[in-house]
Design a protein around this motif. Structure first.
Motif, PDB file in Angstrom:
ATOM      1  N   ASN A 198       0.845  -1.189   0.000  1.00 29.10           N
ATOM      2  CA  ASN A 198       0.000   0.000   0.000  1.00 29.10           C
ATOM      3  C   ASN A 198       0.879   1.237   0.000  1.00 29.10           C
ATOM      4  O   ASN A 198       1.623   1.489   0.947  1.00 29.10           O
TER       5      ASN A 198
ATOM      6  N   PHE B 111       0.125   4.243   0.242  1.00 25.50           N
ATOM      7  CA  PHE B 111      -0.259   5.271   1.226  1.00 25.50           C
ATOM      8  C   PHE B 111       0.440   5.026   2.560  1.00 25.50           C
ATOM      9  O   PHE B 111       0.966   5.937   3.184  1.00 25.50           O
ATOM     10  N   ILE B 112       0.458   3.741   2.991  1.00 25.44           N
ATOM     11  CA  ILE B 112       1.058   3.465   4.303  1.00 25.44           C
ATOM     12  C   ILE B 112       2.573   3.643   4.252  1.00 25.44           C
ATOM     13  O   ILE B 112       3.179   4.145   5.200  1.00 25.44           O
TER      14      ILE B 112
ATOM     15  N   TYR C 171       3.402   7.382   4.633  1.00 23.20           N
ATOM     16  CA  TYR C 171       2.265   7.848   5.438  1.00 23.20           C
ATOM     17  C   TYR C 171       2.327   9.337   5.756  1.00 23.20           C
ATOM     18  O   TYR C 171       1.376  10.083   5.543  1.00 23.20           O
TER      19      TYR C 171
END
Lengths: 577, 144
Positions: free
Chosen positions: A484, A486-487, A490
């Motif tokens: 992911n 996004f993570i 972050y």
């Protein structure tokens, strides 16, 4: 029933009004005429307060677009707001908004501009808080207060213009360009326009204003209200040519364009993505305007109004079908269930990206080529081209989320075929989104712009668009083992995804300081020292003295008697002596 | 929607369940494809199951604390919310005020609609009479 509804009546009225305006545009353009009507309200000490209207092709053309979008939005509201109990109130608010906008467009005078400007701010507040829940109240307050800054700046420029004895700025622009005071007025107007067009640092209200009903977003927060600032600066454009303050606008609008493009990629709310896309396009208009090309900004303003209103109306229909859900993570595969809406949505999206021969292509491509021709520094150049790539990036991502993949909301569902009342009004804009670019480029520019570029420079727009499209595809494809993104990023994503913390700046950032300062002042001054020494103190002293004098007042009979006796005694005493 | 338990004392297992549910909802915000989410949810469940048999409450409390901290650190900035739930876009969009609100109007406010309120009082009496006819009078001992 349908024919007699308020939506139908006003929709048809505005549609014919826009046709009438179209006739006027042709008439004024062909004969090269400008009508300037003015009547004096009051005149004293060589200060004249006048009410004026200016009918030139530009104001008429803008009015035509505003009326056309209003008419389709009102027709669309018939179905979208069908469960609304106070539909008449809603339509009246929309009409008041349109009239305020019309007043702003035809005003050559600062005072009447203020009337239109304030009307826009007030009515847009009423429309944002239309669904009276906490989210819309907060959004409405943010919208109203951000716009209020612009109102105050215009009021300040009005008071400054009193020096000239008239508020018809039209007469001063070219002749008083080198006058310092006129430049100050220009600066104030520029800042006011930045609030209305939501440029950095006033950007946070535009995505927040998406709490309004979707027809309102389509009319107000995409194509008319937010373009009021751009339009005002187009009118003031002569003043800014060769002045240094316009460079600030160039930088801020370029940054707005870039920031909004990035934030749209992180956003998941369907309407907010479109709002951020509007913000990005407003940045584009403002930046080309700050390079002195008001005609190009106006051209993009008009084409953008068409496809952005259409995009919002499609979004509204989708939200309607999804029972008020706006999060694109719940959506997917709608092209199978809502094919006509998907058609409109994709065409509007492509027009936004500048796909050839749709409306956005004519204005956006021209703007970018003029930017390449005008020897700007590398920073501004990159802002323009990265933002263009980002536009394709978020449009592609949005389309991927909505059209491709599985329906994500629930396991049993039945998306029915579309609402024909809404579709009819959308098709009017669909046609305009396709043809308005070509139509306007023939109308506005009698002589074509001469563009002379090397092949790779010419193809630069295509390169960034392809790159944007590829990125859009890559971020929206999610495989089972893929990391992911996004993570992993972050902290950076949290920063970029919330408009560079701009909402915090204009909500907590400002409110906390002023509310805590206000709280302290209330506690220590209002309820403390000022209370003790001015209000309570004075009243205590007066009360004490009054009681003291009251003693004499109440006992006056005894005192008179006593003084009379004393006087008599003295008199007798004198007689005896 | 999963929320942080605030009212009353919660047992350790309730707290763990709450953390699990919130962590799942957070995962849902990140992984919006159903199959990907299911895969991630299984991994999450496996992490919880690893320590499910922990008997030492001190250690279990530490694990819970670490879990809460981890969830806080990767909380999604734009969480996925249902539209009509608290925090959603359409939350309390259509509010129908309950009927008893009218009883709390100020007498001056009521005086502006004299006929309506007069009729309302009559209807109340009729309703009580209808109720008592159907279900009998309420026991005075039970009333407050």
């Amino acid at each position: 029933m349908w024919m007699s509804s308020i939506c139908f009546i006003w929709g048809v009225f505005f549609f014919f009004l826009s046709l009438f305006m179209f006739y006027w545009v042709i008439y004024l353009m062909m004969n090269n005429i400008v009508y300037f009507l003015e009547w004096e309200v009051i005149s004293f000490n060589s200060v004249k307060i006048e009410m004026g209207v200016l009918f030139d092709w530009m104001s008429m053309l803008f009015m035509m677009f505003v009326f056309l979008i209003s008419s389709v939005v009102i027709l669309y509201s018939k179905s979208y707001m069908s469960s609304e109990l106070n539909l008449n109130r809603f339509i009246m608010l929309v009409i008041m908004f349109v009239l305020s906008m019309a007043l702003l467009i035809i005003s050559p005078n600062m005072i009447s501009i203020l009337l239109g400007w304030d009307g826009l701010g007030l009515v847009s507040y009423c429309l944002v808080i239309y669904y009276q829940n906490i989210k819309s109240f907060n959004a409405g307050m943010l919208t109203a207060l951000s716009n209020r800054i612009g109102d105050v700046l215009i009021l300040m420029s009005i008071s400054w213009m009193m020096n000239y004895g008239s508020w018809n700025f039209y007469f001063y622009l070219e002749f008083m360009k080198n006058d310092f005071e006129m430049l100050v007025i220009g600066g104030l107007i520029m800042a006011a326009a930045m609030t209305k067009s939501a440029q950095i640092p006033f950007s946070s209200w535009l995505p927040a204003a998406m709490a309004a009903p979707t027809p309102v977003s389509a009319l107000v927060h995409s194509s008319t209200l937010v373009t009021a600032g751009v339009y005002l600066l187009i009118r003031f454009n002569y003043l800014f040519i060769d002045s240094y303050i316009i460079n600030i606008l160039l930088l801020l609008s370029g940054l707005t364009m870039f920031m909004a493009g990035i934030s749209a990629n992180y956003e998941f709310d369907l309407k907010k993505i479109i709002a951020l896309s509007t913000l990005s396009q407003l940045g584009l208009m403002m930046s080309i305007l700050s390079m002195g090309m008001g005609d190009l900004a106006f051209f993009h303003l008009l084409t953008h109004a068409m496809f952005k209103a259409l995009l919002f109306m499609c979004a509204g229909l989708i939200i309607h079908m999804f029972n008020d859900i706006q999060d694109i993570r719940y959506m997917g595969g709608i092209s199978l269930y809502l094919p006509l809406t998907s058609l409109c949505f994709n065409i509007a999206n492509m027009a936004l990206c500048g796909i050839p021969f749709l409306a956005g292509f004519y204005s956006k491509d021209l703007i970018l080529e003029v930017v390449m021709m005008s020897n700007l520094n590398l920073f501004v150049f990159f802002l323009y081209f990265i933002s263009t790539g980002l536009t394709v990036f978020y449009s592609f991502r949005l389309s991927m989320y909505l059209m491709v993949g599985d329906y994500n909301l629930m396991s049993v569902y039945n998306l029915y075929e579309e609402d024909y009342v809404m579709l009819k009004s959308m098709f009017i804009l669909l046609v305009m989104s396709v043809v308005s670019g070509g139509m306007l480029v023939w109308m506005i520019f009698p002589y074509p712009y001469m563009i002379y570029l090397s092949l790779n420079m010419k193809l630069m727009v295509v390169y960034v668009s392809l790159l944007g499209g590829l990125m859009g595809y890559l971020v929206s494809v999610m495989k089972i083992y893929s990391l992911n993104k996004f993570i992993i990023t972050y902290k950076l994503s949290s920063f970029l995804g919330v408009m560079w913390f701009l909402p915090n700046l204009s909500t907590y950032g400002l409110n906390y300081i002023f509310l805590s300062l206000g709280g302290k002042m209330f506690k220590n001054l209002d309820m403390g020292w000022i209370e003790l020494y001015s209000v309570r103190g004075i009243s205590l002293i007066l009360k004490k003295n009054s009681i003291f004098y009251n003693f004499f007042h109440m006992n006056n009979f005894k005192i008179y008697l006593f003084s009379f006796i004393m006087w008599m005694v003295m008199f007798l005493f004198m007689l005896i002596i | 929607m999963a929320t942080v338990p605030i009212l009353g004392l919660k047992t350790h297992s309730q707290k763990v369940c709450s953390l699990y549910k919130r962590a799942l909802r957070n995962l849902e915000s990140y992984y919006d494809r159903r199959n990907v989410f299911r895969y991630q949810a299984v991994l999450l469940r496996a992490r919880f199951d690893q320590n499910a048999k922990e008997c030492d409450l001190r250690k279990a409390t530490e694990l819970l604390k670490a879990g809460e901290e981890e969830l806080f650190q990767i909380q999604h900035p734009i969480p996925k919310k249902f539209a009509q739930s608290p925090g959603g876009v359409a939350f309390e969009r259509v509010v129908t005020p309950p009927d008893w609100v009218l009883d709390y109007w100020h007498p001056l406010e009521k005086a502006q609609y004299p006929e309506y309120f007069k009729k309302r009082e009559e209807r109340k009496k009729e309703f009580i009479a209808m109720w008592e006819k159907e279900y009998g009078q309420s026991d005075k001992k039970n009333s407050h």
